[in-house]
Design a protein around this motif. Structure first.
Motif, PDB file in Angstrom:
ATOM      1  N   ILE A  41     -22.561   4.690   6.253  1.00  0.00           N
ATOM      2  CA  ILE A  41     -23.233   4.894   7.536  1.00  0.00           C
ATOM      3  C   ILE A  41     -23.232   3.535   8.211  1.00  0.00           C
ATOM      4  CG2 ILE A  41     -25.269   5.719   8.710  1.00  0.00           C
ATOM      5  CD1 ILE A  41     -25.981   7.283   6.187  1.00  0.00           C
ATOM      6  N   SER A  94     -14.050   2.391   7.026  1.00  0.00           N
ATOM      7  CA  SER A  94     -13.800   3.826   7.122  1.00  0.00           C
ATOM      8  C   SER A  94     -14.220   4.485   5.819  1.00  0.00           C
ATOM      9  CB  SER A  94     -12.318   4.102   7.396  1.00  0.00           C
ATOM     10  OG  SER A  94     -11.512   3.628   6.334  1.00  0.00           O
ATOM     11  N   GLY A  95     -14.354   5.808   5.862  1.00  0.00           N
ATOM     12  CA  GLY A  95     -14.709   6.537   4.666  1.00  0.00           C
ATOM     13  C   GLY A  95     -15.976   7.343   4.852  1.00  0.00           C
ATOM     14  N   SER A  96     -16.126   8.328   4.006  1.00  0.00           N
ATOM     15  CA  SER A  96     -17.253   9.240   4.133  1.00  0.00           C
ATOM     16  C   SER A  96     -18.525   8.690   3.514  1.00  0.00           C
ATOM     17  CB  SER A  96     -16.907  10.576   3.478  1.00  0.00           C
ATOM     18  OG  SER A  96     -16.602  10.376   2.103  1.00  0.00           O
ATOM     19  N   GLY A  97     -18.403   7.605   2.742  1.00  0.00           N
ATOM     20  CA  GLY A  97     -19.577   7.100   2.051  1.00  0.00           C
ATOM     21  C   GLY A  97     -20.311   5.990   2.764  1.00  0.00           C
ATOM     22  N   TYR A 135     -19.566  -2.379  -1.805  1.00  0.00           N
ATOM     23  CA  TYR A 135     -18.470  -1.426  -1.855  1.00  0.00           C
ATOM     24  C   TYR A 135     -17.226  -2.111  -2.450  1.00  0.00           C
ATOM     25  CZ  TYR A 135     -21.290   1.401   1.343  1.00  0.00           C
ATOM     26  OH  TYR A 135     -22.287   2.143   1.911  1.00  0.00           O
ATOM     27  N   GLN A 180     -15.969   7.469  -0.644  1.00  0.00           N
ATOM     28  CA  GLN A 180     -14.993   6.398  -0.705  1.00  0.00           C
ATOM     29  C   GLN A 180     -15.058   5.594   0.587  1.00  0.00           C
ATOM     30  OE1 GLN A 180     -13.266   5.947  -3.396  1.00  0.00           O
ATOM     31  NE2 GLN A 180     -11.703   4.448  -2.844  1.00  0.00           N
ATOM     32  N   VAL A 181     -15.266   4.286   0.448  1.00  0.00           N
ATOM     33  CA  VAL A 181     -15.350   3.391   1.594  1.00  0.00           C
ATOM     34  C   VAL A 181     -14.197   2.394   1.522  1.00  0.00           C
ATOM     35  CG1 VAL A 181     -16.716   1.627   2.750  1.00  0.00           C
ATOM     36  CG2 VAL A 181     -17.843   3.619   1.737  1.00  0.00           C
ATOM     37  N   GLN A 215     -16.889   0.940  14.349  1.00  0.00           N
ATOM     38  CA  GLN A 215     -17.078   0.670  12.915  1.00  0.00           C
ATOM     39  C   GLN A 215     -16.354  -0.620  12.527  1.00  0.00           C
ATOM     40  OE1 GLN A 215     -18.309   4.883  10.974  1.00  0.00           O
ATOM     41  NE2 GLN A 215     -16.385   4.018  10.312  1.00  0.00           N
TER      42      GLN A 215
END
Length: 117
Positions: free
Chosen positions: A30, A25-28, A105, A1-2, A78
């Motif tokens: 880079i 932000s989010g884990s998806g 996204y 999720q971004v 970021q």
């Protein structure tokens, strides 16, 4: 999720300046390697690409904003920025950030820029 969170918009007179920020932000994501971009959508018009910046800092701009807008990024934070100078009434729009290449996204809420005297 971004997630993208845009900020910095507001009401400004023609010829004025604003600096927009967009934090990802989010884990998806880079952040350090993706090509980021600012888009805008004016009332009654389609969303359009305004500026992009790749991981090496190379930039590209829509003809309508060349020489007036500057995109930059801070990978440690970021965050991607859009410095807007010499604003015109036709720059009035909701501004969004996202990556420049497909698939995009999910869009954030955007930040409204209104250029008016």
């Amino acid at each position: 999720q971004v997630q993208f969170v845009e900020s910095g918009g507001g009401l400004v007179q023609p010829g004025g300046s604003l600096r927009l920020s967009c934090r990802a932000s989010g884990s998806g994501i880079i952040f350090s390697i993706i090509t980021l971009a600012w888009y805008r959508q004016a009332p009654g018009k389609q969303r359009e690409l305004v500026a992009g910046i790749n991981r090496l800092g190379a930039t590209n701009y829509a003809d309508s904003v060349k020489g007036r807008f500057t995109i930059s990024r801070d990978s440690a934070k970021q965050t991607v920025y859009l410095q807007m100078n010499g604003l015109k009434s036709e720059d009035t729009a909701v501004y969004y950030c996202n990556q420049q290449t497909s698939p995009l996204y999910a869009w954030g809420q955007g930040t409204l820029v209104t250029v008016s005297s």
